[in-house]
Design a protein around this motif. Structure first.
Motif, mmCIF file in Angstrom:
data_model
loop_
_atom_site.group_PDB
_atom_site.id
_atom_site.type_symbol
_atom_site.label_atom_id
_atom_site.label_comp_id
_atom_site.label_asym_id
_atom_site.label_seq_id
_atom_site.Cartn_x
_atom_site.Cartn_y
_atom_site.Cartn_z
ATOM 1 N N ASN A 35 0.815 -1.206 0.000
ATOM 2 C CA ASN A 35 0.000 0.000 0.000
ATOM 3 C C ASN A 35 0.857 1.269 0.000
ATOM 4 O O ASN A 35 0.561 2.234 -0.704
ATOM 5 N N ILE A 36 1.915 1.263 0.791
ATOM 6 C CA ILE A 36 2.746 2.471 0.861
ATOM 7 C C ILE A 36 3.466 2.714 -0.471
ATOM 8 O O ILE A 36 3.715 3.865 -0.858
ATOM 9 N N GLU A 37 3.779 1.617 -1.199
ATOM 10 C CA GLU A 37 4.397 1.798 -2.510
ATOM 11 C C GLU A 37 3.410 2.426 -3.502
ATOM 12 O O GLU A 37 3.767 3.307 -4.293
ATOM 13 N N ILE A 38 2.166 1.980 -3.454
ATOM 14 C CA ILE A 38 1.144 2.537 -4.339
ATOM 15 C C ILE A 38 0.900 4.005 -3.994
ATOM 16 O O ILE A 38 0.789 4.863 -4.889
ATOM 17 N N ILE A 39 0.821 4.314 -2.703
ATOM 18 C CA ILE A 39 0.594 5.707 -2.289
ATOM 19 C C ILE A 39 1.763 6.582 -2.718
ATOM 20 O O ILE A 39 1.588 7.689 -3.222
ATOM 21 N N ASN A 40 2.980 6.078 -2.504
ATOM 22 C CA ASN A 40 4.164 6.856 -2.876
ATOM 23 C C ASN A 40 4.202 7.121 -4.377
ATOM 24 O O ASN A 40 4.480 8.248 -4.819
ATOM 25 N N SER A 41 3.905 6.092 -5.178
ATOM 26 C CA SER A 41 3.905 6.265 -6.619
ATOM 27 C C SER A 41 2.855 7.293 -7.056
ATOM 28 O O SER A 41 3.103 8.136 -7.934
ATOM 29 N N SER A 42 1.688 7.270 -6.437
ATOM 30 C CA SER A 42 0.621 8.207 -6.792
ATOM 31 C C SER A 42 0.997 9.635 -6.413
ATOM 32 O O SER A 42 0.758 10.582 -7.188
ATOM 33 N N ASN A 145 -8.034 9.093 -9.189
ATOM 34 C CA ASN A 145 -7.911 7.642 -9.226
ATOM 35 C C ASN A 145 -6.708 7.243 -10.080
ATOM 36 O O ASN A 145 -6.522 7.761 -11.191
ATOM 37 N N PHE A 146 -5.905 6.331 -9.539
ATOM 38 C CA PHE A 146 -4.740 5.793 -10.249
ATOM 39 C C PHE A 146 -4.958 4.298 -10.447
ATOM 40 O O PHE A 146 -5.356 3.599 -9.513
ATOM 41 N N LEU A 147 -4.677 3.820 -11.650
ATOM 42 C CA LEU A 147 -4.815 2.405 -11.958
ATOM 43 C C LEU A 147 -3.447 1.861 -12.351
ATOM 44 O O LEU A 147 -2.811 2.360 -13.289
ATOM 45 N N TYR A 148 -2.992 0.824 -11.626
ATOM 46 C CA TYR A 148 -1.664 0.255 -11.842
ATOM 47 C C TYR A 148 -1.782 -1.171 -12.367
ATOM 48 O O TYR A 148 -2.646 -1.939 -11.930
ATOM 49 N N PHE A 168 5.246 -2.694 -10.933
ATOM 50 C CA PHE A 168 3.983 -2.209 -11.514
ATOM 51 C C PHE A 168 4.231 -0.877 -12.208
ATOM 52 O O PHE A 168 5.237 -0.197 -11.972
ATOM 53 N N GLN A 169 3.301 -0.511 -13.054
ATOM 54 C CA GLN A 169 3.384 0.752 -13.781
ATOM 55 C C GLN A 169 1.990 1.375 -13.876
ATOM 56 O O GLN A 169 0.974 0.683 -13.792
ATOM 57 N N ILE A 170 1.979 2.687 -14.055
ATOM 58 C CA ILE A 170 0.710 3.396 -14.130
ATOM 59 C C ILE A 170 0.030 3.084 -15.455
ATOM 60 O O ILE A 170 0.654 3.032 -16.520
ATOM 61 N N SER A 171 -1.272 2.864 -15.416
ATOM 62 C CA SER A 171 -2.048 2.560 -16.616
ATOM 63 C C SER A 171 -3.081 3.634 -16.933
ATOM 64 O O SER A 171 -3.395 3.875 -18.099
ATOM 65 N N GLU A 172 -3.597 4.293 -15.899
ATOM 66 C CA GLU A 172 -4.646 5.300 -16.132
ATOM 67 C C GLU A 172 -4.724 6.240 -14.940
ATOM 68 O O GLU A 172 -4.545 5.819 -13.785
ATOM 69 N N VAL A 173 -4.998 7.509 -15.233
ATOM 70 C CA VAL A 173 -5.189 8.522 -14.193
ATOM 71 C C VAL A 173 -6.459 9.291 -14.534
ATOM 72 O O VAL A 173 -6.575 9.867 -15.615
ATOM 73 N N THR A 174 -7.421 9.267 -13.614
ATOM 74 C CA THR A 174 -8.668 10.011 -13.809
ATOM 75 C C THR A 174 -8.821 11.027 -12.696
ATOM 76 O O THR A 174 -8.512 10.741 -11.531
ATOM 77 N N VAL A 175 -9.305 12.199 -13.065
ATOM 78 C CA VAL A 175 -9.487 13.296 -12.118
ATOM 79 C C VAL A 175 -10.892 13.844 -12.314
ATOM 80 O O VAL A 175 -11.248 14.248 -13.426
ATOM 81 N N SER A 176 -11.691 13.870 -11.266
ATOM 82 C CA SER A 176 -13.071 14.344 -11.388
ATOM 83 C C SER A 176 -13.461 15.139 -10.148
ATOM 84 O O SER A 176 -13.193 14.711 -9.018
ATOM 85 N N PRO A 177 -14.080 16.306 -10.327
ATOM 86 C CA PRO A 177 -14.524 17.118 -9.179
ATOM 87 C C PRO A 177 -15.591 16.399 -8.364
ATOM 88 O O PRO A 177 -16.374 15.604 -8.887
ATOM 89 N N VAL A 178 -15.637 16.698 -7.092
ATOM 90 C CA VAL A 178 -16.633 16.128 -6.187
ATOM 91 C C VAL A 178 -17.710 17.187 -5.960
ATOM 92 O O VAL A 178 -17.425 18.278 -5.460
#
Length: 310
Positions: A35-42, A145-148, A168-178
């Protein structure tokens, strides 16, 4: 005894399924991660994208094979226009930690504390790992949202154990307002009103067009009448011209035919005048004697006598 064996067998099956469900969840994901690796990468990816200058963005946008980063840059730019400046990530305590604070951590321990304190939701979706974060902007919160996925071409082996490590590598990044519930309701209402308004406008236009059919028919009839009148006048003029030409030619022929007797016999007028005079005298006599309608001695018959209007 048999009943106990059946119950024991069922219990073992249930326990087996439970243990399978409680495993590390990497049956479908074929790469190693924490989890910390995913958070760090993001966090690092967000920091790099937001820190790009215009020249670097142009280079990335014009480079083949950089579709993921091109899409991520576009998404962040569109959100910045709507939501303002990026302030940081939402923490588990409800606060905000900025990228500068994370990048300026005094030690690795502090750095990891920052990462673990960020509010995140990391889950597996098929062969990928999805990481969800809440970013704080000036005007509203934004969901990132990050998809690895696995990067088998970058796999390495452990020197001591010989185990193959697949990164792992990044595959998709989505950004949407709340948006809040009230904003969603207002937006839905606006969309509904826009749809209904469009329908009513179209119906009004259709009704207006149908209402003009009668006037259009009258206009077409009037134009047809005008055109028909002009065509009729043109035909009349053309016929008159033809008749005039034919009349001139006939008169010429009659003149040619009647010119010969005039020149040949100069006493014909006197003979015609004598005949007319005899007819008038005969009519007068027969009228006075009441013999209108009977034949005279010279064969002349007087049908009727009318007074000439002069």
């Amino acid at each position: 005894m048999k009943m106990k064996k059946i119950v024991l067998l069922l219990s073992m099956l249930v326990l087996n399924f439970s243990l399978s469900a409680c495993s590390d969840g990497q049956e479908k994901v074929d790469f190693d991660y924490s989890n910390i690796e995913i958070i760090n990468s993001s966090v690092v990816l967000t920091y790099n994208i937001l820190g790009l200058d215009e020249a670097t963005k142009i280079i990335i946008n014009n480079t083949e094979g950089q579709e993921v980063y091109q899409s991520a840059i576009s998404n962040f730019e569109s959100v910045n226009e709507e939501c303002g400046e990026f302030l940081g990530f939402r923490t588990k305590e409800g606060g905000v930690v900025s990228l500068n604070d994370i990048a300026g951590a005094e030690s690795d321990e502090v750095y990891n504390q920052y990462l673990l304190g960020i509010e995140s939701d990391i889950s597996e979706e098929g062969e990928a790992v999805k990481a969800e974060f809440t970013a704080v902007y000036e005007d509203r919160d934004v969901e990132i949202n990050f998809l690895y996925v696995s990067a088998p071409t970058q796999a390495t082996s452990d020197e001591q154990t010989g185990e193959v490590i697949v990164p792992f590598q990044i595959s998709e990044v989505t950004v949407s307002p709340v948006y809040t519930n009230s904003e969603i309701a207002v937006q839905a209402g606006m969309n509904t009103l826009m749809g209904m308004g469009t329908v009513f406008v179209v119906l009004i236009l259709i009704a207006a067009i149908i209402g003009q059919f009668e006037r259009l028919a009258k206009a077409i009839t009037a134009v047809s009448g005008v055109i028909g009148g002009k065509v009729a006048k043109f035909k009349e003029k053309r016929a008159a011209k033809k008749a005039a030409k034919l009349g001139v030619s006939d008169n010429d022929k009659e003149t040619e035919h009647t010119a010969v007797p005039v020149t040949a016999a100069s006493n014909t007028d006197n003979v015609i005048n004598d005949t007319e005079l005899a007819a008038v005298i005969t009519a007068a006599i027969m009228a006075s004697e009441g013999l209108v309608g009977s034949a005279g001695s010279d064969g002349l018959i007087v049908r009727s006598i009318k007074k000439a209007k002069r």
